[in-house]
Design an enzyme around this catalytic site. Structure first.
Site, PDB file in Angstrom:
ATOM      1  N   GLU A 258       0.889  -1.171   0.000  1.00  0.00           N
ATOM      2  CA  GLU A 258       0.000   0.000   0.000  1.00  0.00           C
ATOM      3  C   GLU A 258       0.917   1.209   0.000  1.00  0.00           C
ATOM      4  O   GLU A 258       1.610   1.479   0.975  1.00  0.00           O
ATOM      5  CB  GLU A 258      -0.907  -0.039   1.225  1.00  0.00           C
ATOM      6  N   CYS A 297      -2.231   8.405   4.101  1.00  0.00           N
ATOM      7  CA  CYS A 297      -2.153   7.910   2.724  1.00  0.00           C
ATOM      8  C   CYS A 297      -3.474   8.076   1.993  1.00  0.00           C
ATOM      9  O   CYS A 297      -3.514   8.031   0.760  1.00  0.00           O
ATOM     10  CB  CYS A 297      -1.725   6.438   2.717  1.00  0.00           C
TER      11      CYS A 297
END
Length: 679
Positions: A258, A297
């Site tokens: 990720e 994020c």
């Protein structure tokens, strides 16, 4: 005295003794708060312990047993939430942001406990769907099973969510039967350690199932290979490096990354100033820019706005950002603290300068004053910064992620262009679309979906109840294509299956029963000697079968059922209309009357081991039943399992209803609660 962050390996805590390593500082006042060093940590011992102790212990447990331990751990950590939150402010985090991390961590554990109990069997193997006959032979069947990989799950976590990020990976790995080695980001490893100490002290999780390495040890991946899983949350550069490591490239360890994500939010053309959606849009952007100081994020980086609404949006965002109080997070009234470090502040400043090649700064910027009075010279404070694109397709605008309180407004002239601009991010974790126009939502979401792991649609109907743009929920996928890493975590049941090995098994029907503990129609039907409802859970065999007598379906019965229930659908009460139907040849029995009549054929009325019926699954009405037809059925024990701590279990019965020509007219699975004779 500076806290030395310890590692937990092979059942022992290891505290660094030297002065080497990373010194973690308070980004507000520059005070050294922790020393992190893993040079002397025995990584081989951690891997060996996971393989020889943790893995076997987990694989011996059922999904339900693992889930109950997660549930217990969630309660244990939730009870200490206030104490855990108190440690965050020295890392530049406000109490509100700390609460999100701590509560999010305990909630993801609890969510996966529920998923394990409700969506997985009381077994350590998951069987997918039904056994399928192969090449037309009912005795030769195939099925997919999921088993726990005999390896180690290495978790490399980011600094921004030291508790939530750690526990969401732990929850899925634990439920999948894989022992975890957790490596937190050094900058917030002291916070992750505080959580992990409570996990160890609780004694809830078996020894070897979770271990903890703080710092950068030598040879972290050297002992990993086939059967192992590496989950990393970090930069695209880190993910690219790991993909080329021999553990992944040569020895077959699975990597789930990720990574970077230049996430977008898109305003609908209908959502001008004065609409609920306009206010929702502005509020969402400011919240994402300032929550955790934009160090997420999933934060909004690109603000896509119809050209006619750009001035209004910029004006609204400028006003809202002007009310944000930046300062020491320990001070009452502060909305946003510093970035995690002075180094991070420098990185964000460099990114904003790069963005300025295709956009102009309208609020904040690298040179805007942000540090409060008394802050250390080397601090992490950075002012909330808003830019407006001067070149809507400039590479920097869509390619540079300023990992801080920074967003860029980008105009578009059509829904198609909005989707094209969103795609220039080359893959993102999440996008949001704010509109009350169903047509706009349909066009944009369908166009951007291939470029995103998750899309949030916001409008006035859920203004009060929706989660924020960046909120990661255990039921939904966390991950994204392209530069976002190409991986996926969470997603409910998917997040567990992603960590397990899927295997297709082809065998005889009877061997399939032995393997899966599930009867299939190609396998033997056994004579129980008594009505199978008279058998306790332990005595009932898979394949025990009851063949019933017959019942004639009469016009009088069907008419009575129609009048009694109010189900007067034409096919049951109107001969002319039924005969004119392209499906029927005349009036037919109700499907639900067939089910009721079938129950009358198989039910054993006396009290006994069958305590209750709690549902039907996979119901199909295969062909019509006409007046004068005779139905009969076969009832076969398909699967059974104990429900832990109850004294009873659940039985699935396969039911096949046929007519006088032995043609199938209905099939379904009947679910009952059955007593255990050992209760």
């Amino acid at each position: 005295m500076t806290h030395r962050v310890s590692s937990y390996v092979a059942g022992q805590w290891h505290t660094p003794t030297g002065e080497n390593g990373l010194r973690v500082t308070d980004p507000t006042n520059g005070e050294v708060i922790a020393l992190v060093n893993a040079e002397d940590v025995d990584v081989d011992a951690a891997v060996t312990t996971a393989r020889t102790e943790g893995g076997p212990a987990l694989r011996a447990m059922t999904f339900h047993e693992r889930a109950l331990l997660l549930k217990k751990l969630a309660k244990h950590l939730a009870a200490q939430a206030d104490e855990l939150v108190g440690g965050y402010t020295r890392s530049g985090v406000t109490v509100a942001d700390a609460r999100i991390d701590v509560d999010g961590g305990t909630q993801v554990l609890a969510a996966y406990a529920r998923i394990g109990l409700k969506e997985f069997p009381a077994d350590n193997v998951l069987v997918e769907d039904e056994a399928q006959p192969l090449i037309g032979n009912p005795n030769f069947v195939g099925q997919i099973i999921y088993t726990s990989r005999p390896g180690v799950a290495l978790h490399i976590n980011a600094f921004n969510f030291p508790m939530w990020g750690m526990l969401e990976k732990l929850a899925t790995s634990f439920l999948a039967g894989m022992p975890s080695i957790i490596k937190p980001a050094s900058q917030t490893s002291h916070l992750a350690e505080a959580v992990f100490r409570r996990i160890v002290e609780s004694g809830i999780l078996p020894e070897g199932t979770v271990q903890f390495i703080a710092g950068h040890p030598r040879g972290l991946l050297d002992g990993l290979g086939v059967g192992d899983h590496i989950a990393v949350t970090g930069s695209a550069r880190t993910a690219a490096t790991l993909r080329t490591h021999p553990a992944v490239a040569e020895r077959g360890a699975v990597l789930n990354a990720e990574a970077d994500s230049v996430n977008a939010t898109i305003l609908g053309t209908d959502a001008g100033r004065g609409t609920d959606e306009f206010a929702l849009f502005a509020k969402s952007i400011v919240r994402e820019m300032t929550s955790r100081s934009g160090q997420k994020c999933t934060a909004i980086r690109r603000v896509l706005v119809p050209s006619q609404h750009v001035d209004a949006v910029v004006e609204e965002l400028t006003a809202r950002l002007g009310k944000v109080v930046v300062g020491d997070p320990r001070t009452e009234g502060v909305h946003m603290g510093p970035l995690v470090s002075a180094t991070q502040r420098a990185d964000v400043a460099a990114a904003v300068r790069e963005l300025s090649g295709g956009a102009r700064i309208v609020v904040g910027g690298p040179d805007a004053p942000a540090a409060p009075e008394g802050a250390a010279e080397e601090n992490g404070f950075f002012a909330p910064t808003l830019l407006v694109a001067t070149d809507r397709r400039h590479p920097a605008v869509h390619g540079v992620e300023a990992f801080g309180p920074v967003a860029t407004v980008i105009p578009f002239d059509s829904p198609q262009e909005a989707a094209e601009l969103a795609a220039l991010g080359e893959g993102s974790l999440v996008a949001s679309v704010v509109s009350n126009d169903g047509g706009f939502i349909r066009d944009v979401v369908r166009s951007i979906a291939p470029w995103h792991g998750r899309v949030l649609v916001l409008n006035r109907e859920i203004a009060r109840g929706a989660t924020p743009h960046g909120a990661v929920l255990p039921q939904l996928i966390h991950g994204g294509p392209g530069r976002a890493g190409g991986g996926e975590e969470l997603g409910g049941k998917r997040g567990v299956l992603h960590l397990m090995q899927a295997t297709s098994v082809a065998s005889s029907a009877n061997m399939n029963v032995a393997l899966t503990d599930r009867w299939n129609p190609g396998a033997d039907q056994l004579d129980p000697g008594v009505h199978p409802f008279r058998l306790y859970l332990e005595d009932l065999r898979l394949g025990d079968t009851l063949h019933t007598g017959r019942r004639t379906m009469t016009e009088e019965d069907v008419q009575h059922f129609a009048e009694f229930t109010g189900d007067t659908f034409y096919a049951h009460v109107n001969e002319e209309a039924a005969a004119a139907s392209p499906i029927f040849e005349g009036r037919v029995a109700h499907g639900y009357f067939i089910l009721a009549a079938a129950a009358g054929l198989f039910v054993d009325p006396e009290p006994g081991p069958v305590l209750a019926n709690f549902g039907l699954e996979n119901l199909r009405f295969v062909q019509p039943v006409y007046f004068g037809d005779e139905i009969k059925l076969r009832l076969t024990a398909k699967h059974k399992s104990m429900r832990a701590g109850t004294g009873w279990g659940e039985v699935t019965w396969n039911v096949e209803v046929t007519n006088q020509r032995d043609e199938i007219v209905a099939t379904y699975d009947l679910l009952t609660i059955n007593a255990s004779k050992n209760a």
